[in-house]
Motif scaffolding. Sequence first.
Motif, mmCIF file in Angstrom:
data_model
loop_
_atom_site.group_PDB
_atom_site.id
_atom_site.type_symbol
_atom_site.label_atom_id
_atom_site.label_comp_id
_atom_site.label_asym_id
_atom_site.label_seq_id
_atom_site.Cartn_x
_atom_site.Cartn_y
_atom_site.Cartn_z
ATOM 1 N N GLN A 91 16.765 -18.940 -15.158
ATOM 2 C CA GLN A 91 16.357 -18.427 -13.847
ATOM 3 C C GLN A 91 17.123 -17.172 -13.432
ATOM 4 O O GLN A 91 17.306 -16.897 -12.231
ATOM 5 N N ALA A 92 17.581 -16.429 -14.417
ATOM 6 C CA ALA A 92 18.284 -15.181 -14.107
ATOM 7 C C ALA A 92 17.279 -14.165 -13.564
ATOM 8 O O ALA A 92 16.137 -14.110 -14.014
ATOM 9 N N PRO A 93 17.677 -13.351 -12.591
ATOM 10 C CA PRO A 93 16.765 -12.323 -12.073
ATOM 11 C C PRO A 93 16.628 -11.169 -13.061
ATOM 12 O O PRO A 93 17.403 -11.054 -14.018
ATOM 13 N N CYS A 94 15.643 -10.328 -12.822
ATOM 14 C CA CYS A 94 15.472 -9.154 -13.680
ATOM 15 C C CYS A 94 15.313 -7.910 -12.826
ATOM 16 O O CYS A 94 14.986 -7.980 -11.635
ATOM 17 N N ASN A 95 15.537 -6.781 -13.463
ATOM 18 C CA ASN A 95 15.338 -5.493 -12.798
ATOM 19 C C ASN A 95 13.848 -5.334 -12.479
ATOM 20 O O ASN A 95 12.996 -5.448 -13.360
ATOM 21 N N ALA A 96 13.520 -5.057 -11.212
ATOM 22 C CA ALA A 96 12.119 -5.008 -10.797
ATOM 23 C C ALA A 96 11.350 -3.869 -11.453
ATOM 24 O O ALA A 96 10.126 -3.918 -11.554
ATOM 25 N N THR A 138 12.312 -2.234 -14.724
ATOM 26 C CA THR A 138 12.270 -2.283 -16.182
ATOM 27 C C THR A 138 12.097 -3.680 -16.750
ATOM 28 O O THR A 138 11.700 -3.835 -17.910
ATOM 29 N N GLY A 139 12.406 -4.712 -15.987
ATOM 30 C CA GLY A 139 12.360 -6.072 -16.510
ATOM 31 C C GLY A 139 13.625 -6.495 -17.213
ATOM 32 O O GLY A 139 13.677 -7.591 -17.793
ATOM 33 N N ALA A 140 14.677 -5.658 -17.194
ATOM 34 C CA ALA A 140 15.937 -6.022 -17.843
ATOM 35 C C ALA A 140 16.572 -7.201 -17.119
ATOM 36 O O ALA A 140 16.653 -7.224 -15.880
ATOM 37 N N CYS A 141 17.009 -8.168 -17.878
ATOM 38 C CA CYS A 141 17.595 -9.373 -17.299
ATOM 39 C C CYS A 141 19.006 -9.090 -16.774
ATOM 40 O O CYS A 141 19.799 -8.400 -17.425
ATOM 41 N N LEU A 142 19.278 -9.609 -15.593
ATOM 42 C CA LEU A 142 20.600 -9.473 -14.975
ATOM 43 C C LEU A 142 21.319 -10.807 -15.138
ATOM 44 O O LEU A 142 21.166 -11.731 -14.328
ATOM 45 N N CYS A 143 22.070 -10.902 -16.231
ATOM 46 C CA CYS A 143 22.649 -12.193 -16.610
ATOM 47 C C CYS A 143 23.806 -12.588 -15.696
ATOM 48 O O CYS A 143 24.656 -11.748 -15.355
ATOM 49 N N PRO A 190 0.793 -1.246 0.000
ATOM 50 C CA PRO A 190 0.000 0.000 0.000
ATOM 51 C C PRO A 190 0.817 1.284 0.000
ATOM 52 O O PRO A 190 0.362 2.297 -0.521
ATOM 53 N N LEU A 191 2.035 1.262 0.567
ATOM 54 C CA LEU A 191 2.821 2.485 0.670
ATOM 55 C C LEU A 191 4.057 2.470 -0.228
ATOM 56 O O LEU A 191 4.928 3.334 -0.096
ATOM 57 N N CYS A 192 4.151 1.515 -1.134
ATOM 58 C CA CYS A 192 5.254 1.441 -2.105
ATOM 59 C C CYS A 192 6.617 1.297 -1.432
ATOM 60 O O CYS A 192 7.636 1.788 -1.935
ATOM 61 N N ARG A 193 6.645 0.633 -0.293
ATOM 62 C CA ARG A 193 7.928 0.446 0.396
ATOM 63 C C ARG A 193 8.679 -0.779 -0.097
ATOM 64 O O ARG A 193 9.904 -0.785 -0.127
ATOM 65 N N GLN A 194 7.944 -1.819 -0.474
ATOM 66 C CA GLN A 194 8.575 -3.096 -0.794
ATOM 67 C C GLN A 194 8.829 -3.218 -2.295
ATOM 68 O O GLN A 194 7.968 -2.896 -3.113
ATOM 69 N N PRO A 195 10.041 -3.687 -2.680
ATOM 70 C CA PRO A 195 10.281 -3.975 -4.100
ATOM 71 C C PRO A 195 9.479 -5.195 -4.529
ATOM 72 O O PRO A 195 8.967 -5.950 -3.706
ATOM 73 N N CYS A 196 9.362 -5.366 -5.824
ATOM 74 C CA CYS A 196 8.620 -6.508 -6.358
ATOM 75 C C CYS A 196 9.226 -7.818 -5.848
ATOM 76 O O CYS A 196 10.451 -7.930 -5.686
ATOM 77 N N PRO A 197 8.393 -8.822 -5.620
ATOM 78 C CA PRO A 197 8.938 -10.142 -5.244
ATOM 79 C C PRO A 197 9.840 -10.689 -6.349
ATOM 80 O O PRO A 197 9.670 -10.344 -7.531
ATOM 81 N N PRO A 198 10.812 -11.506 -6.017
ATOM 82 C CA PRO A 198 11.698 -12.083 -7.044
ATOM 83 C C PRO A 198 10.889 -12.763 -8.149
ATOM 84 O O PRO A 198 9.907 -13.448 -7.892
ATOM 85 N N GLY A 199 11.310 -12.521 -9.387
ATOM 86 C CA GLY A 199 10.644 -13.121 -10.534
ATOM 87 C C GLY A 199 9.536 -12.272 -11.116
ATOM 88 O O GLY A 199 8.894 -12.675 -12.084
#
Length: 297
Positions: free
Chosen positions: A193-198, A200-205, A169-178
């Motif tokens: 299973q590489a993570p992405c930027n929460a 932009t969605g850019a993959c962090l290889c 509700p207060l935009c404190r938490q980043p998106c859950p992994p994935g």
Amino acid sequence: MLLRAAVLAVHAGLLAALRPGDPNVCSYWESFTAPVKESYTKPHVVTSSKPCPDGLGLPLPCPQQRVVYRTEYRQAVRTDYRRRYQCCQGYYESRDSCVPHCSQECVHGRCVAPELCQCEPGWRGPSCSSECDEQSWGPDCGQRCLCHHGAPCDPLTGVCSCPPGFTDPLCRQPCPPGTYGQGCHLSCPCHHQAPCNASTGACLCPPGLSGPLCQVPCPEGMSCTTPCPCQNGGICHPSSTSTCVCPHGWMGEICSMPCPPGRFGPGCQGECRCHNGGHCDPHGGQCQCAPGFTGEQ
């Protein structure tokens, strides 16, 4: 018939009168004159005749006068006073009651006292014509937004509009992994299973992988980078930069965001014009009609 009309007129006048118990009604004394019939005492001279003996003993008329007082009546004008009622200063009469007057129209509110507007939630100012800024909300914008990461809040309810990459509700938490994007509703498309930027969605290889989706193995024993980060068929233009030109149906820095409802085409620049609950294809803009309707739009 005339008597009945007169009674109705008097009754209507009583109904239209202001109520003395209304706190916005003031009273004053008014002088008026009225004709009256007053009595007074007026003297009158009355003559009577009595026999009076003369010197020879003969009776003769002997007039006598006396004053008598009589009550008479005359028309006069009398000054009297009566209590009158009117709206107090700053109020005016409307539908038999006194309401406050505001010289400036309360655009998004109502006049609650002389020259005082009560604004609707989300508005402020003497005439309730100014919207709340992004960090305030509520009546007269008196409540401060509690949103984190610079997120604005709804001027009526105070609900935060989280930027891509944050939730709760207060935009404190980043998106859950994935997950990533607005409201964290999008799933990371990265391979291995590489993570992405929460945001932009850019993959962090991880080491050994490259490409927009980490789908390209690096040459054995060498590190490599991704020359163009564009996803979903986007291309870098100019080719020497990382500026993406998105294909139909996609938008965002790296073409990782699908078109929102009502938009289509390259970069989601097209505006859908489908009617009666129809949805348009995010790629070409063709309308997909709701049950019961047909036609191009």
